[in-house]
Design an enzyme around this catalytic site. Structure first.
Site, mmCIF file in Angstrom:
data_model
loop_
_atom_site.group_PDB
_atom_site.id
_atom_site.type_symbol
_atom_site.label_atom_id
_atom_site.label_comp_id
_atom_site.label_asym_id
_atom_site.label_seq_id
_atom_site.Cartn_x
_atom_site.Cartn_y
_atom_site.Cartn_z
ATOM 1 C CB ALA A 1 -0.929 0.001 1.214
ATOM 2 C CG ASP A 2 5.308 3.044 1.038
ATOM 3 O OD1 ASP A 2 5.232 3.600 2.141
ATOM 4 O OD2 ASP A 2 6.075 3.401 0.127
ATOM 5 C CB ILE A 3 2.551 6.337 -2.421
ATOM 6 C CG1 ILE A 3 1.089 6.393 -1.938
ATOM 7 C CG2 ILE A 3 2.692 7.065 -3.745
ATOM 8 C CD1 ILE A 3 0.112 5.710 -2.864
ATOM 9 N N GLY A 4 5.445 4.974 -2.248
ATOM 10 C CA GLY A 4 6.826 4.934 -2.708
ATOM 11 C C GLY A 4 7.185 3.598 -3.338
ATOM 12 C CD1 TRP B 1 10.025 3.446 -0.145
ATOM 13 C CD2 TRP B 1 10.699 1.916 1.354
ATOM 14 N NE1 TRP B 1 8.920 3.028 0.559
ATOM 15 C CE2 TRP B 1 9.295 2.097 1.493
ATOM 16 C CE3 TRP B 1 11.337 1.009 2.198
ATOM 17 C CZ2 TRP B 1 8.544 1.413 2.432
ATOM 18 C CZ3 TRP B 1 10.586 0.326 3.140
ATOM 19 C CH2 TRP B 1 9.208 0.520 3.245
#
Length: 289
Positions: free
Chosen positions: A240-243, A282
């Site tokens: 779910a992390d946008i990055g 990331w």
């Protein structure tokens, strides 16, 4: 005052660690001196610990300096900086995967943990659904208002302190009403003993998720980031992390952000080191160091 030299297995990119940690304005880092000074509680004693990189990527060596509790401090520093994790083993694992080049580019980059689990949980709650810059601004305001500065290093307030605050105090710092409630209410659960981070550490990922999902304001993203940066779990993939989504889109030259199904398919073969794959993704979006 004591200083101990610690030698660990390479590769280990301490400079990369320091550059990533400069994203947080509360961290006390001297890039030229290859040094970071961190806040640490040992037996309820606040002490500032200095870690200086004096070795090389292939032969990592560190000088650790503090004032008391040498053995406990060294153990905690090793946990935070993951000195007992074999990054050589990770590098070998990723050689045969679809992120082989990415892993090679960031070989020796460790998954550095937050300074303690409460600090990690607090940061995760504050950061959820905010851009990184504003999230760090809110965190800094909270810490510098209710924490304590020791020798130039800021200590986060303890759960008991945050639990005693009124929601309006955080609203005055530009916290939303809901985020103020999440931060204070979760701290109250900890202060009152209804939630124990020491107990969570002993649980597996699924048990932790089941327990924390019942708490208002804590969702999947927050739990996964706590598991990653609070507890150092090695096989987590915060889809779910946008990055993470943007990094996958960039790395695999996708026309749009990947679906969860695409992410599951692309990440086959990354296990049991999904957390490190996430870290490399990331890092691919950040300034390369």
């Amino acid at each position: 005052m004591w200083t101990e030299t610690v030698i660990t297995e390479g590769p280990y990119r301490f400079e990369s660690v320091l550059h990533r940690l400069t994203l947080d304005p509360l961290n006390q880092i001297d890039l030229e001196a290859n040094t970071i000074r961190i806040p640490m509680y040992v037996h309820n004693h606040k002490q500032v610990v200095t870690i200086k990189g004096v070795g090389t990527i292939e032969a990592p060596e560190f000088e650790v300096t503090s004032d008391q509790y040498k053995e406990e401090t060294l153990n905690e520093v090793a946990r935070i900086f993951q000195w007992n994790v074999s990054l050589k083993e990770m590098a070998k694992h990723f050689e045969a995967t679809n992120i082989a080049k990415l892993a090679k580019d960031h070989e020796g980059t460790p998954l550095v943990l937050d300074m303690n689990p409460y600090l990690s949980l607090l940061k995760c709650i504050i950061h959820q659904q905010l851009n990184m810059s504003f999230a760090f601004t809110l965190t800094k305001r909270l810490v510098q208002t209710y924490g304590e500065e020791v020798d130039g290093v800021w200590f986060y307030p303890l759960p008991e302190k945050v639990a005693s605050l009124a929601y309006s105090e955080l609203r005055d710092m530009q916290f939303s009403q809901r985020k103020a409630e999440y931060v204070i209410d979760t701290s109250r659960l900890l202060a009152e003993g209804q939630l124990s981070l020491d107990e969570l550490v002993t649980m597996n990922d699924e048990e932790i998720q089941e327990k924390l999902m019942k708490i208002r304001g804590i969702g999947q993203w927050t739990i996964q980031n706590l598991l990653l940066f609070g507890f150092g779990r090695q096989n987590l993939f915060p889809k779910a992390d946008i990055g993470i989504q943007n990094a996958i889109k960039k790395h695999f030259n996708l026309d749009q952000k990947p679906t969860y199904e695409q992410m599951d398919e692309l990440s086959k073969g990354w296990s049991p080191y999904l957390s490190y794959a996430s870290l490399y993704l990331w890092r691919s979006l950040e300034t390369k160091q």
